[in-house]
Design a protein around this motif. Structure first.
Motif, PDB file in Angstrom:
ATOM      1  N   LEU A  29      -0.836  -5.701   2.384  1.00  0.00           N
ATOM      2  CA  LEU A  29      -0.116  -6.673   1.564  1.00  0.00           C
ATOM      3  C   LEU A  29       0.975  -7.348   2.398  1.00  0.00           C
ATOM      4  O   LEU A  29       1.399  -6.811   3.424  1.00  0.00           O
ATOM      5  N   THR A  30       1.432  -8.502   1.924  1.00  0.00           N
ATOM      6  CA  THR A  30       2.521  -9.210   2.584  1.00  0.00           C
ATOM      7  C   THR A  30       3.822  -8.892   1.871  1.00  0.00           C
ATOM      8  O   THR A  30       3.893  -8.919   0.638  1.00  0.00           O
ATOM      9  N   HIS A 200       4.254   4.743  -5.797  1.00  0.00           N
ATOM     10  CA  HIS A 200       5.335   3.763  -5.687  1.00  0.00           C
ATOM     11  C   HIS A 200       5.160   2.596  -6.657  1.00  0.00           C
ATOM     12  O   HIS A 200       5.862   1.595  -6.551  1.00  0.00           O
ATOM     13  N   SER A 201       4.248   2.747  -7.606  1.00  0.00           N
ATOM     14  CA  SER A 201       4.050   1.734  -8.634  1.00  0.00           C
ATOM     15  C   SER A 201       5.257   1.662  -9.558  1.00  0.00           C
ATOM     16  O   SER A 201       5.973   2.639  -9.758  1.00  0.00           O
ATOM     17  N   GLU A 228      -6.590   6.298  -9.539  1.00  0.00           N
ATOM     18  CA  GLU A 228      -6.514   4.850  -9.345  1.00  0.00           C
ATOM     19  C   GLU A 228      -5.454   4.258 -10.267  1.00  0.00           C
ATOM     20  O   GLU A 228      -5.300   4.672 -11.417  1.00  0.00           O
ATOM     21  N   ALA A 229      -4.735   3.265  -9.777  1.00  0.00           N
ATOM     22  CA  ALA A 229      -3.729   2.574 -10.577  1.00  0.00           C
ATOM     23  C   ALA A 229      -4.406   1.671 -11.605  1.00  0.00           C
ATOM     24  O   ALA A 229      -5.519   1.182 -11.393  1.00  0.00           O
ATOM     25  N   LEU A 236      -1.031  -3.705  -7.661  1.00  0.00           N
ATOM     26  CA  LEU A 236       0.177  -2.895  -7.851  1.00  0.00           C
ATOM     27  C   LEU A 236       1.449  -3.716  -7.637  1.00  0.00           C
ATOM     28  O   LEU A 236       1.528  -4.524  -6.717  1.00  0.00           O
ATOM     29  N   THR A 237       2.426  -3.474  -8.510  1.00  0.00           N
ATOM     30  CA  THR A 237       3.763  -3.991  -8.282  1.00  0.00           C
ATOM     31  C   THR A 237       4.602  -2.819  -7.805  1.00  0.00           C
ATOM     32  O   THR A 237       4.799  -1.842  -8.531  1.00  0.00           O
ATOM     33  N   LEU A 238       5.070  -2.904  -6.573  1.00  0.00           N
ATOM     34  CA  LEU A 238       5.759  -1.782  -5.945  1.00  0.00           C
ATOM     35  C   LEU A 238       7.266  -1.843  -6.156  1.00  0.00           C
ATOM     36  O   LEU A 238       7.833  -2.886  -6.443  1.00  0.00           O
ATOM     37  N   GLY A 239       7.914  -0.699  -5.990  1.00  0.00           N
ATOM     38  CA  GLY A 239       9.364  -0.623  -6.091  1.00  0.00           C
ATOM     39  C   GLY A 239       9.828  -0.214  -7.478  1.00  0.00           C
ATOM     40  O   GLY A 239       9.079   0.393  -8.242  1.00  0.00           O
TER      41      GLY A 239
END
Length: 276
Positions: A29-30, A200-201, A228-229, A236-239
């Motif tokens: 991912l970027t 980390h989701s 699996e998410a 996934l949205t991380l953080g």
């Protein structure tokens, strides 16, 4: 142990360079935040953690093991088993300890305030595996020191475990995607990137799963495994939702003070409810 520091530092640097080069060539991912801003904060936080460890235990955890051995204290120093068996059992036991330590830091609100510094990173790469608050590092050292004493962990087992733990943290936080033919069988034994990204989701139930650092066995054994998410690996949205701004995650002062600032209301109630 002679050359212990060089062995640990050498393996750490090699794994870090390999994974960062891999990320640069084939990223998963970027990052939404400029890497130089994240890296400067994450690596300086890692430096603070390393200095904290040296100040707390100048000679390293090996001195605890040597003391336990001389006093003939600890389970593995009492059991009549070969040294290689004691080393193997010790490394596995310490990995299990880190799994439970990780779960406790998610469960206890005061400890979560420290650990959320790690989870607040809006992007995952090798540097995230080094991003822990110095107080969390200090508490982890105390926990590991107590376990080493009680178990009677051999000195060589500590060296092996510390190398494996650091390498695993860098590896499973790396911003890469393994091919399915390799990732699926590999995650049956060790924690892979796809498995740990779920942890980390921003989805609370996913954050509170997949706690393992090295062996993936513990999550399956103790019922905390998520295969699996809901949004899939690339969705996934991380953080953490409450730390979604760039200013929340850049600057060493911001990260060091994060545990001492009142948690915003955004998802704090939901997070606390799921931990109690």
């Amino acid at each position: 142990m002679p050359n212990e520091l060089w062995l640990r530092m050498g393996s750490f640097i090699i794994v870090l360079i390999v994974m960062m080069v891999w990320e640069a060539i084939s990223p998963n991912l970027t990052s939404k935040v400029a890497n130089y801003k994240r890296w400067s904060s994450n690596f300086f936080l890692a430096f603070c953690g390393a200095m904290t460890g040296r100040l707390l235990v100048p000679a390293g955890l090996a001195v605890v093991a040597i003391f336990a051995d001389k006093q003939h204290f600890g389970v593995l120093n009492i059991l009549p088993i070969p040294e290689w068996t004691a080393i193997t059992l010790a490394v596995i036991a310490l990995d299990c300890l880190i799994y439970w330590q990780h779960r406790v830091f998610h469960r206890v609100p005061l400890l979560w305030r420290l650990h959320r510094v790690h989870h607040a990173d809006p992007h995952l790469d090798a540097s995230t595996g080094l991003r822990f608050h110095p107080i969390e590092i200090a508490l982890s050292l105390v926990i590991k020191g107590g376990a080493i004493m009680l178990l009677g962990v051999p000195v060589l087992a500590i060296l092996i475990f510390e190398i494996v733990l650091n390498a695993s943290a860098i590896f499973n936080h790396s911003n890469i995607t393994l091919p399915n033919w390799l990732e699926k069988p590999l995650r049956k034994v060790i924690v892979t990137q796809a498995m740990h990204r779920i942890h980390h989701s921003q989805v609370v139930t996913e954050t509170d799963s997949n706690f393992g650092f090295c062996l993936s066995t513990w999550d399956r054994l103790f019922g905390s495994y998520t295969h699996e998410a809901k949004a899939g690996d690339h969705g996934l949205t991380l953080g953490l939702q409450e730390y979604s701004k760039e200013s929340d995650n850049t600057g060493i002062g911001t990260l060091l003070l994060m545990p001492f600032r009142k948690k915003p209301r955004s998802c704090a109630a939901e997070k606390t409810a799921n931990r109690l």
